[in-house]
Write a protein that holds these residues in place. Structure first.
Motif, short mmCIF file in Angstrom:
data_model
loop_
_atom_site.label_atom_id
_atom_site.label_comp_id
_atom_site.label_asym_id
_atom_site.label_seq_id
_atom_site.Cartn_x
_atom_site.Cartn_y
_atom_site.Cartn_z
N VAL A 93 1.10 -1.40 0.24
CA VAL A 93 -0.26 -0.14 0.36
C VAL A 93 1.02 1.26 -0.03
CG1 VAL A 93 -1.50 1.15 0.92
CG2 VAL A 93 -2.42 -1.36 1.16
N ARG A 94 2.12 1.30 1.12
CA ARG A 94 2.74 2.24 0.56
C ARG A 94 3.68 2.41 -0.53
NH1 ARG A 94 3.34 6.93 1.92
NH2 ARG A 94 2.17 6.66 3.10
N GLU A 95 3.69 1.72 -1.37
CA GLU A 95 4.97 1.45 -2.06
C GLU A 95 3.49 1.96 -3.91
OE1 GLU A 95 6.95 1.12 -3.59
OE2 GLU A 95 8.79 0.06 -2.18
N GLY A 96 1.85 2.06 -3.71
CA GLY A 96 0.99 2.12 -4.02
C GLY A 96 0.81 4.14 -4.06
N ILE A 97 1.13 4.12 -2.08
CA ILE A 97 0.71 5.68 -2.47
C ILE A 97 1.57 6.65 -2.59
CG2 ILE A 97 0.71 7.31 -0.58
CD1 ILE A 97 -0.64 5.02 1.65
N ASP A 98 3.22 5.87 -2.86
CA ASP A 98 3.93 6.91 -3.69
C ASP A 98 4.04 6.85 -5.27
OD1 ASP A 98 5.24 6.72 -0.68
OD2 ASP A 98 6.52 5.47 -1.40
N CYS A 99 4.05 6.03 -5.67
CA CYS A 99 3.79 5.83 -7.12
C CYS A 99 2.34 6.98 -7.10
CB CYS A 99 2.74 4.42 -7.62
SG CYS A 99 4.02 2.72 -7.93
N ILE A 100 1.18 6.66 -6.95
CA ILE A 100 1.00 8.38 -6.90
C ILE A 100 1.04 9.49 -6.32
CG2 ILE A 100 -1.33 9.45 -6.58
CD1 ILE A 100 -2.52 6.48 -6.19
#
Length: 149
Positions: A93-100
């Motif tokens: 989830v942290r990786e996904g937030i960072d992608c955005i």
């Protein structure tokens, strides 16, 4: 463990097969949820994977604004059954937030979260923005993340 982020056309056939297999195992078989997983959103999404020894252990897709919600979204968040208990849900989830927020420079994310995960997503700063509703037989609520400018 290695994080990989790929556009749809960058996925290998083996990765795509593994993604569809894992999504089916988790959402259809484990959660007994009958729904159309192949929903047309994969081709316009980023696919974030945490791999160990070449196997996908955690996955989610990052969806552009205007596809699922007005804002960007995260979806199909999963951790393979054999990889649970390692903190991979938080990491993916942290990786996904960072992608955005870092990759696309977007500040808002809206998700349709399963209701039992409200506190989990809340720990990242997501706040409920809808009442509970039933989607595919499972209680959900919309949640929004807004990064400070």
């Amino acid at each position: 463990m290695k994080v990989e982020v790929k556009k749809f056309n960058e996925l290998t056939l083996e990765e795509l097969y593994e993604i569809f297999r894992l999504r089916s195992e988790v959402f259809v078989v484990e959660q007994k949820c009958i729904y159309n997983d192949i929903d047309g959103k994969d081709m316009d999404s980023l696919h974030v994977m945490i791999k160990d020894s070449g196997r996908i252990e955690a996955y989610l897709r990052v969806i552009k604004p205007g596809v699922s919600y007005e804002e960007c979204s995260l979806g199909r968040v999963l951790v393979a059954k054999e990889a649970r208990g390692k903190g991979l849900a938080r990491r993916i989830v942290r990786e996904g937030i960072d992608c955005i927020t870092k990759g696309w420079n977007e500040r808002k994310i809206t998700i349709g979260a399963q209701e039992y995960l409200k506190e989990f997503y809340g720990s990242f700063g997501f706040k409920a923005v809808s009442d509970m509703y039933i989607e595919d037989g499972i209680p959900h609520l919309d949640m929004r993340y807004e990064e400070d400018q």
